[in-house]
Design an enzyme around this catalytic site. Sequence first.
Site, short mmCIF file in Angstrom:
data_model
loop_
_atom_site.label_atom_id
_atom_site.label_comp_id
_atom_site.label_asym_id
_atom_site.label_seq_id
_atom_site.Cartn_x
_atom_site.Cartn_y
_atom_site.Cartn_z
N ASP A 1 6.83 7.37 -20.84
CA ASP A 1 7.05 7.35 -22.28
C ASP A 1 8.51 6.99 -22.55
OD1 ASP A 1 8.59 9.73 -21.94
OD2 ASP A 1 6.93 11.00 -22.56
N ASN B 1 3.27 10.00 -19.00
CA ASN B 1 3.98 9.54 -17.80
C ASN B 1 2.98 9.50 -16.65
OD1 ASN B 1 6.70 9.69 -19.08
ND2 ASN B 1 6.14 11.85 -19.19
N HIS C 1 0.84 -1.20 0.00
CA HIS C 1 0.00 0.00 0.00
C HIS C 1 0.87 1.25 0.00
CE1 HIS C 1 -3.56 2.29 2.01
NE2 HIS C 1 -3.48 2.52 0.71
N TRP D 1 3.59 13.79 -22.80
CA TRP D 1 3.10 13.74 -21.41
C TRP D 1 2.59 12.37 -20.97
CZ3 TRP D 1 0.87 17.59 -24.66
CH2 TRP D 1 1.58 18.81 -24.63
N HIS E 1 5.23 17.76 -14.88
CA HIS E 1 6.30 16.91 -15.42
C HIS E 1 7.55 17.03 -14.54
CE1 HIS E 1 8.61 14.65 -18.32
NE2 HIS E 1 9.52 15.61 -18.32
#
Length: 167
Positions: free
Chosen positions: A28, A125, A20, A123, A100
């Site tokens: 990418d 990711n 957890h 983007w 990012h």
Amino acid sequence: MKADRILHPKLAEALATLGHTDIVLVTDAGFPIPADANRIDLGFWPGTIDVREILRVLRTEVFFEDIRFAPEVRDCHPALYRDIQHIWTGSGATFTAATHEALCRDIAPAAKCIIRSGSFDPWANFALTASTDPFAWFTQESGVKPLPAYSSRRESILANRVPELLS
């Protein structure tokens, strides 16, 4: 060999050790992965293996409570955003904005594993925070009532809710 299961031994091992709040970062092809990271490279040709394929498989294998990604996915890449919403509908996971820079600077070093795709999607990711099964831990037999966060996840799963990035 197990049918309908992850065949990549390093990926299967990484997922089996998740607890957890552990983070799995799916990236990418160009994401700057820290040198000391538990790096699982699945990208071998532009677009193969796609980040969406990885997320679809992870969605079936692990409970995740939060998916963090750059708001540019929602604001500038609507096709990817719709695909991500579709993948996580009914999962109980929330969407949280992370720049990012935060993904690179803060989240990547803290990730239990980083899975690099062959995606050339801008983007693409995603930081996935592992959770527990919100139904298995709080049963009628246990007599223990779930905390509000677990109740909310249960309701979201049962209602098959589409997640939205709110911030």
